[in-house]
Scaffold this motif. Structure first.
Motif, mmCIF file in Angstrom:
data_model
loop_
_atom_site.group_PDB
_atom_site.id
_atom_site.type_symbol
_atom_site.label_atom_id
_atom_site.label_comp_id
_atom_site.label_asym_id
_atom_site.label_seq_id
_atom_site.Cartn_x
_atom_site.Cartn_y
_atom_site.Cartn_z
ATOM 1 N N ARG A 263 0.803 -1.226 0.000
ATOM 2 C CA ARG A 263 0.000 0.000 0.000
ATOM 3 C C ARG A 263 0.835 1.275 0.000
ATOM 4 O O ARG A 263 0.325 2.335 -0.332
ATOM 5 C CB ARG A 263 -0.951 -0.002 1.203
ATOM 6 C CG ARG A 263 -2.024 -1.116 1.199
ATOM 7 C CD ARG A 263 -2.768 -1.191 -0.122
ATOM 8 N NE ARG A 263 -3.986 -1.983 -0.061
ATOM 9 C CZ ARG A 263 -4.119 -3.214 -0.538
ATOM 10 N NH1 ARG A 263 -3.079 -3.827 -1.093
ATOM 11 N NH2 ARG A 263 -5.275 -3.840 -0.454
ATOM 12 N N THR A 264 2.113 1.178 0.376
ATOM 13 C CA THR A 264 2.948 2.366 0.378
ATOM 14 C C THR A 264 3.059 2.932 -1.033
ATOM 15 O O THR A 264 3.498 2.241 -1.951
ATOM 16 C CB THR A 264 4.358 2.032 0.914
ATOM 17 O OG1 THR A 264 4.242 1.463 2.209
ATOM 18 C CG2 THR A 264 5.218 3.290 0.986
ATOM 19 N N GLN A 265 2.644 4.142 -1.223
ATOM 20 C CA GLN A 265 2.680 4.851 -2.503
ATOM 21 C C GLN A 265 1.742 4.267 -3.556
ATOM 22 O O GLN A 265 1.733 4.737 -4.702
ATOM 23 C CB GLN A 265 4.117 4.890 -3.082
ATOM 24 C CG GLN A 265 5.113 5.630 -2.220
ATOM 25 C CD GLN A 265 4.760 7.091 -2.058
ATOM 26 O OE1 GLN A 265 4.441 7.771 -3.022
ATOM 27 N NE2 GLN A 265 4.813 7.589 -0.825
ATOM 28 N N GLU A 268 -1.160 6.955 -4.519
ATOM 29 C CA GLU A 268 -0.552 8.125 -5.154
ATOM 30 C C GLU A 268 -0.081 7.787 -6.564
ATOM 31 O O GLU A 268 -0.276 8.573 -7.509
ATOM 32 C CB GLU A 268 0.638 8.624 -4.323
ATOM 33 C CG GLU A 268 0.274 9.155 -2.954
ATOM 34 C CD GLU A 268 0.296 8.078 -1.871
ATOM 35 O OE1 GLU A 268 0.111 6.873 -2.223
ATOM 36 O OE2 GLU A 268 0.482 8.435 -0.704
ATOM 37 N N THR A 269 0.516 6.603 -6.707
ATOM 38 C CA THR A 269 1.038 6.222 -8.023
ATOM 39 C C THR A 269 -0.082 5.863 -8.986
ATOM 40 O O THR A 269 -0.021 6.205 -10.181
ATOM 41 C CB THR A 269 2.022 5.051 -7.885
ATOM 42 O OG1 THR A 269 3.014 5.375 -6.914
ATOM 43 C CG2 THR A 269 2.706 4.770 -9.211
ATOM 44 N N ARG A 272 -1.479 9.109 -10.227
ATOM 45 C CA ARG A 272 -0.564 9.765 -11.161
ATOM 46 C C ARG A 272 -0.531 9.032 -12.493
ATOM 47 O O ARG A 272 -0.518 9.660 -13.566
ATOM 48 C CB ARG A 272 0.836 9.808 -10.532
ATOM 49 C CG ARG A 272 1.856 10.623 -11.308
ATOM 50 C CD ARG A 272 3.090 10.890 -10.459
ATOM 51 N NE ARG A 272 3.741 9.662 -10.039
ATOM 52 C CZ ARG A 272 4.682 9.043 -10.742
ATOM 53 N NH1 ARG A 272 5.077 9.540 -11.910
ATOM 54 N NH2 ARG A 272 5.247 7.944 -10.286
ATOM 55 N N ARG A 305 -9.718 10.199 -3.864
ATOM 56 C CA ARG A 305 -8.544 11.008 -4.181
ATOM 57 C C ARG A 305 -8.717 11.757 -5.501
ATOM 58 O O ARG A 305 -8.278 12.903 -5.627
ATOM 59 C CB ARG A 305 -7.299 10.121 -4.235
ATOM 60 C CG ARG A 305 -6.860 9.608 -2.871
ATOM 61 C CD ARG A 305 -5.725 8.606 -2.996
ATOM 62 N NE ARG A 305 -5.309 8.079 -1.712
ATOM 63 C CZ ARG A 305 -4.148 8.372 -1.107
ATOM 64 N NH1 ARG A 305 -3.291 9.186 -1.704
ATOM 65 N NH2 ARG A 305 -3.841 7.834 0.059
ATOM 66 N N TRP A 417 1.058 -4.679 -9.488
ATOM 67 C CA TRP A 417 1.212 -4.367 -8.070
ATOM 68 C C TRP A 417 0.913 -5.616 -7.253
ATOM 69 O O TRP A 417 -0.220 -6.090 -7.218
ATOM 70 C CB TRP A 417 0.277 -3.223 -7.678
ATOM 71 C CG TRP A 417 0.694 -1.913 -8.273
ATOM 72 C CD1 TRP A 417 0.425 -1.460 -9.526
ATOM 73 C CD2 TRP A 417 1.486 -0.906 -7.643
ATOM 74 N NE1 TRP A 417 1.001 -0.223 -9.737
ATOM 75 C CE2 TRP A 417 1.655 0.142 -8.580
ATOM 76 C CE3 TRP A 417 2.061 -0.778 -6.376
ATOM 77 C CZ2 TRP A 417 2.373 1.298 -8.282
ATOM 78 C CZ3 TRP A 417 2.775 0.373 -6.081
ATOM 79 C CH2 TRP A 417 2.928 1.399 -7.029
ATOM 80 N N ASN A 439 5.281 -2.696 -9.143
ATOM 81 C CA ASN A 439 5.142 -1.847 -7.956
ATOM 82 C C ASN A 439 5.708 -0.448 -8.171
ATOM 83 O O ASN A 439 6.257 0.176 -7.258
ATOM 84 C CB ASN A 439 5.801 -2.506 -6.735
ATOM 85 C CG ASN A 439 5.136 -3.818 -6.368
ATOM 86 O OD1 ASN A 439 3.970 -4.050 -6.699
ATOM 87 N ND2 ASN A 439 5.866 -4.688 -5.688
ATOM 88 N N THR A 440 5.549 0.046 -9.386
ATOM 89 C CA THR A 440 5.976 1.396 -9.706
ATOM 90 C C THR A 440 5.362 1.783 -11.045
ATOM 91 O O THR A 440 4.652 0.988 -11.680
ATOM 92 C CB THR A 440 7.512 1.505 -9.757
ATOM 93 O OG1 THR A 440 7.903 2.870 -9.909
ATOM 94 C CG2 THR A 440 8.085 0.689 -10.915
ATOM 95 N N GLU A 443 9.163 4.770 -14.067
ATOM 96 C CA GLU A 443 10.576 4.840 -13.727
ATOM 97 C C GLU A 443 11.347 4.475 -14.983
ATOM 98 O O GLU A 443 11.157 3.395 -15.540
ATOM 99 C CB GLU A 443 10.920 3.874 -12.589
ATOM 100 C CG GLU A 443 10.567 4.389 -11.214
ATOM 101 C CD GLU A 443 11.257 3.603 -10.117
ATOM 102 O OE1 GLU A 443 12.501 3.495 -10.152
ATOM 103 O OE2 GLU A 443 10.555 3.093 -9.231
#
Length: 481
Positions: A263-265, A268-269, A272, A305, A417, A439-440, A443
């Motif tokens: 759940r970290t980020q 938000e990701t 985005r 959000r 994810w 998980n990103t 990048e």
């Protein structure tokens, strides 16, 4: 005053030979603020003559000297980041902070990366089997680089930098919708004395200028980023004379969220990846696939959000989403939202045009839109919308997630994810996409290959792949006796 742009041909600032002009509008206000040269095939021919004349000297420069010129251009751009960011924000309707903090610095990084890559681009040698063989990778000559409107300078430099680094001379065509920063880059090149004719920038419409570049018999390769429909026409044109072509085209990218996703980020990701640059990035995740046991949690948090995203004047630091690039594109995206309703989709938020008060009340804004309840083969889930529109679909297991991810004619990118890295690697190998993030999102290591499968394009850009595209491979064999 109306800004009047020019072309860069043979080191000189020139209007179109026809002296015709195109209107350039500011998306945030809907008003005309600049005039762009409306060039045609005669301008392309003049640019080709200048590039052809410059090619012998440029191609025989040591790679370190070509790198020095690219670094000088990067240095000059870096000192003007604020000016270029302001111009990019105005020209494309995107938040000023996005242009200043991400996109213009990335353009600088493109120039610097390929400057360094030029000095490290090595050939191969082979011996012991059949004499001594060595491979030459020689510049092609004059090449065409056609870039899109969504990331104007970012993608323009992504193309011209490797072409120049490899020793080619370039005819670049930016989008007529967002032509200003390419013009500014041309002016910067003139200011630093960039070798005449090595970089040429021809402004104008795709069917006139772009097609003339594609069709010119002396132009050896075409690198194009844009829609699949236009890319298909370019590929057809290039096939007639076996011209090299690299196509980075559309996407309908899947973001797959398993219940065990860290759940970290995450939220938000996800936000985005769906709505950055108003969803006008080919890599945006426009289809969010959620494991059913986590569907309600992810949906509700994401909708909450999205409703808090501030849409409005790109110059206002409090706004995270600006305008769509043009009136025509605004109408197209609104039409897709209407289509989603007609197909039975449930709008969870957004779905409406936004009219910010003040100077932007006539601009082309759309609220972040999230839709659920549509199957994988509806038009909404199959066609590229290229706007702030995200669809949600639930899945029950890994196989269904994979089937939904691949249920599209496109194959550019995907995001996974999950906390189960074995599952992540299994799926990454089976998803029909040229780029898979785990998980990103977004990048980018500039050394890695970039490009898509299926209707998302042909070929790869980035790193050694780009330098290989812009060179001709020749093997030399010596009999050792």
């Amino acid at each position: 005053m109306t800004l009047r742009l020019s072309q860069l041909i043979g080191g000189q600032a020139r209007p179109a030979l026809s002296e015709a002009w195109l209107d350039v509008h500011e998306p945030a206000t809907g008003t005309r603020y600049a005039l762009c040269p409306d060039a045609d095939g005669e301008d392309v021919a003049a640019a080709f003559e200048a590039a052809q004349a410059a090619f012998p000297a440029w191609s025989t420069l040591p790679p370190s000297e070509r790198a020095r010129w690219l670094d000088r251009l990067a240095d000059a751009l870096e000192t003007r980041i604020d000016d270029f960011a302001a111009a990019e924000s105005r020209d494309a309707g995107k938040p000023l902070a996005l242009a200043r903090d991400v996109e213009i610095p990335r353009a600088v990084a493109n120039l610097r990366f390929f400057a360094a890559a030029a000095t490290q681009f090595a050939s191969e040698s082979h011996h012991g089997q059949a004499g001594l063989n060595y491979t030459l990778r020689q510049p092609l000559g004059v090449v065409g680089c056609i870039s899109p409107w969504n990331l104007p300078l970012y993608l323009f430099t992504w193309k011209i930098a490797p072409a120049l680094a490899a020793g080619n001379c370039v005819i670049g065509k930016p989008s007529e919708v967002t032509p200003v920063t390419a013009w500014m880059l041309g002016e910067l090149a003139r200011e630093i004395g960039f070798p005449s004719g090595v970089l040429n920038i021809v402004q104008g419409l795709g069917p006139k200028v772009g097609q003339a570049i594609v069709d010119h018999p002396g132009i050896k390769a075409i690198s194009f980023t844009g829609s699949t429909a236009v890319g298909t026409r370019i590929a057809t044109s290039c096939a007639g004379n076996l011209k090299k072509v690299s196509l980075e085209l559309g996407g309908k990218n899947a973001t797959i969220v398993f219940a065990d996703a860290p759940r970290t980020q995450l939220f938000e990701t996800l936000l985005r990846s769906a709505f950055q640059n108003s969803g006008q990035i080919c890599l945006c995740g426009s289809r969010l696939l959620i494991e059913r046991s986590a569907y309600a949690e992810v949906r509700d948090e994401l909708v909450a959000r999205a409703k808090k995203l501030h849409v409005g004047d790109p110059l206002d630091a409090g706004n995270q989403q600006g305008a769509l690039v043009s009136k025509a594109h605004h109408e197209k995206v609104m039409g897709h939202i209407d289509l989603a309703r007609a197909e039975g989709g449930k709008l969870l938020c957004g779905g409406n045009a936004v009219q910010p008060p003040g100077r932007c009340e006539g601009g082309w804004f759309i609220a972040p839109t999230i839709i659920e309840g549509l199957g994988p083969y509806t038009r909404t889930n199959s066609e590229e919308i290229f706007g702030p529109v995200l669809t949600l679909q639930a899945f029950d297991d890994e196989d269904e997630a994979l089937a939904l991810a691949n249920a599209t004619p496109y194959g550019l990118a995907a995001s996974l994810w999950t906390s189960d890295l074995r599952r992540a690697h299994r799926l990454a190998g089976r998803i029909d996409a040229g780029i898979v993030w785990i998980n990103t999102w977004l990048e980018r290591d500039l050394r890695t290959p970039f490009g898509g499968m299926k209707q998302s394009g042909l070929g790869r850009e980035g790193g050694q792949e780009a330098l290989r595209f812009f060179t001709e491979t020749k093997n030399v064999c010596l009999n050792l006796g």
